[in-house]
Scaffold this motif. Structure first.
Motif, PDB file in Angstrom:
ATOM      1  N   SER A  12       0.810  -1.219   0.000  1.00 29.84           N
ATOM      2  CA  SER A  12       0.000   0.000   0.000  1.00 29.84           C
ATOM      3  C   SER A  12       0.841   1.265   0.000  1.00 29.84           C
ATOM      4  O   SER A  12       0.377   2.309  -0.410  1.00 29.84           O
ATOM      5  CB  SER A  12      -0.930   0.015   1.221  1.00 29.84           C
ATOM      6  OG  SER A  12      -0.170   0.072   2.416  1.00 29.84           O
ATOM      7  N   ARG A  13       2.112   1.166   0.451  1.00 36.73           N
ATOM      8  CA  ARG A  13       2.919   2.379   0.571  1.00 36.73           C
ATOM      9  C   ARG A  13       3.131   3.105  -0.752  1.00 36.73           C
ATOM     10  O   ARG A  13       2.938   4.309  -0.834  1.00 36.73           O
ATOM     11  CB  ARG A  13       4.254   2.056   1.239  1.00 36.73           C
ATOM     12  CG  ARG A  13       5.104   3.289   1.508  1.00 36.73           C
ATOM     13  CD  ARG A  13       6.296   2.948   2.365  1.00 36.73           C
ATOM     14  NE  ARG A  13       5.878   2.426   3.649  1.00 36.73           N
ATOM     15  CZ  ARG A  13       6.507   1.468   4.311  1.00 36.73           C
ATOM     16  NH1 ARG A  13       7.566   0.882   3.780  1.00 36.73           N
ATOM     17  NH2 ARG A  13       6.062   1.057   5.477  1.00 36.73           N
ATOM     18  N   ARG A  15       1.254   3.123  -3.306  1.00 38.69           N
ATOM     19  CA  ARG A  15      -0.026   3.729  -3.692  1.00 38.69           C
ATOM     20  C   ARG A  15      -0.274   5.003  -2.881  1.00 38.69           C
ATOM     21  O   ARG A  15      -0.749   5.992  -3.414  1.00 38.69           O
ATOM     22  CB  ARG A  15      -1.164   2.727  -3.478  1.00 38.69           C
ATOM     23  CG  ARG A  15      -2.531   3.328  -3.797  1.00 38.69           C
ATOM     24  CD  ARG A  15      -3.620   2.288  -3.829  1.00 38.69           C
ATOM     25  NE  ARG A  15      -4.920   2.899  -4.011  1.00 38.69           N
ATOM     26  CZ  ARG A  15      -5.370   3.377  -5.167  1.00 38.69           C
ATOM     27  NH1 ARG A  15      -4.617   3.314  -6.243  1.00 38.69           N
ATOM     28  NH2 ARG A  15      -6.577   3.913  -5.254  1.00 38.69           N
ATOM     29  N   ALA A  16       0.039   4.976  -1.592  1.00 39.50           N
ATOM     30  CA  ALA A  16      -0.133   6.173  -0.771  1.00 39.50           C
ATOM     31  C   ALA A  16       0.765   7.292  -1.273  1.00 39.50           C
ATOM     32  O   ALA A  16       0.357   8.453  -1.350  1.00 39.50           O
ATOM     33  CB  ALA A  16       0.169   5.848   0.687  1.00 39.50           C
ATOM     34  N   ASP A  17       2.007   6.958  -1.632  1.00 37.10           N
ATOM     35  CA  ASP A  17       2.921   7.959  -2.176  1.00 37.10           C
ATOM     36  C   ASP A  17       2.386   8.520  -3.492  1.00 37.10           C
ATOM     37  O   ASP A  17       2.474   9.725  -3.755  1.00 37.10           O
ATOM     38  CB  ASP A  17       4.305   7.350  -2.402  1.00 37.10           C
ATOM     39  CG  ASP A  17       5.011   7.021  -1.092  1.00 37.10           C
ATOM     40  OD1 ASP A  17       4.566   7.544  -0.049  1.00 37.10           O
ATOM     41  OD2 ASP A  17       5.967   6.236  -1.114  1.00 37.10           O
ATOM     42  N   ARG A  20      -0.409  10.928  -2.849  1.00 30.94           N
ATOM     43  CA  ARG A  20       0.101  12.215  -2.354  1.00 30.94           C
ATOM     44  C   ARG A  20       0.681  13.034  -3.502  1.00 30.94           C
ATOM     45  O   ARG A  20       0.451  14.241  -3.591  1.00 30.94           O
ATOM     46  CB  ARG A  20       1.146  11.986  -1.266  1.00 30.94           C
ATOM     47  CG  ARG A  20       0.557  11.632   0.098  1.00 30.94           C
ATOM     48  CD  ARG A  20       1.603  11.771   1.191  1.00 30.94           C
ATOM     49  NE  ARG A  20       2.673  10.789   1.028  1.00 30.94           N
ATOM     50  CZ  ARG A  20       2.646   9.578   1.559  1.00 30.94           C
ATOM     51  NH1 ARG A  20       1.589   9.185   2.261  1.00 30.94           N
ATOM     52  NH2 ARG A  20       3.667   8.748   1.395  1.00 30.94           N
TER      53      ARG A  20
END
Length: 235
Positions: A12-13, A15-17, A20
């Motif tokens: 998920s990281r 995708r979160a980046d 943002r």
């Protein structure tokens, strides 16, 4: 189970980046469209967002796609502000007009009036996403005004169209306004004067009639085919 959780976080990281970065690009584009117009180079938008050109094109293949999402983002943000104001008005009906006042001041900071004219030719207003987003905004503003009117705090000869037009006009820089030290410093002052004029009881009778959303939409629809024909004739 712990290993699966760690793996999920690793997946998920990125995708979160990415989300943002996408938000930073849209924010930077909105700011620069207001400052310089819709033709600002995309590499300058990337620089403002703090990302590379490739990142911009990965999220938005062309300028039209970016403009589309800027309009969608601004509309959704203003709708969220209206929803928050409705919640405040429902929690304290006696402060319904203050909730409306707070919403309007927050909405103008999105610079709707500056964005609409410079981006209107770059988007399809009938796109399902934009149409649905606009309807949600209009319904939220109507609901907020209805609560202020029901509380006896908003004059009865005002409709949502009057407010939407005022929001657009008061946030649109005037021709030659560059001579002013800071145009933005006048927006909230003049907006406050306008809002005071909306309060009940009314101090004067308004000329004409309240502007409804139906009338505004009809006016836009009547002008759109004519503009298209002119454009075809010029090609």
């Amino acid at each position: 189970m712990e290993t699966a959780t760690v793996a999920q976080r690793r997946v998920s990281r990125p995708r979160a980046d990415a989300l943002r970065n996408r938000e930073r690009i849209v924010t930077a584009a909105r700011e620069m469209f207001v400052e310089q117009g819709p033709d600002v180079p995309l590499d300058e938008i990337a620089r403002r967002a703090g990302v590379g050109n490739a990142t911009v094109y990965r999220h938005f293949p062309d300028r039209g796609e970016l403009v589309h999402h800027v309009v969608l983002s601004v509309t959704d943000r203003v709708t969220a502000q209206a929803d928050g104001a409705i919640a405040a008005a429902e929690a304290d009906p006696g402060a319904a007009f203050e909730a409306l006042r707070g919403f309007v001041h927050a909405a103008v900071d999105e610079r709707i009036g500056a964005l609409c004219p410079i981006l209107s030719e770059a988007i399809d207003p009938d796109h399902p996403d934009l149409h649905a987003s606009r309807i949600r905004l209009e319904d939220a503003v109507e609901g907020l005004m209805a609560r202020a009117r029901a509380a006896g705090q908003l004059r009865t000869d005002i409709a949502v169209g009057d407010l939407m037009v005022a929001l657009s006009q008061l946030t649109r820089p005037l021709p030659g306004a560059g001579c002013l030290v800071d145009f933005d410093q006048f927006v909230h002052r003049h907006l406050q004067l306008f809002l005071d004029g909306l309060m009940a009881p009314a101090r004067s009778e308004l000329p004409g009639h309240a502007a409804t959303l139906e009338e505004l939409r009809r006016d836009i629809d009547e002008r759109r085919p004519r503009n298209s024909e002119e454009g075809l004739g010029q090609k």
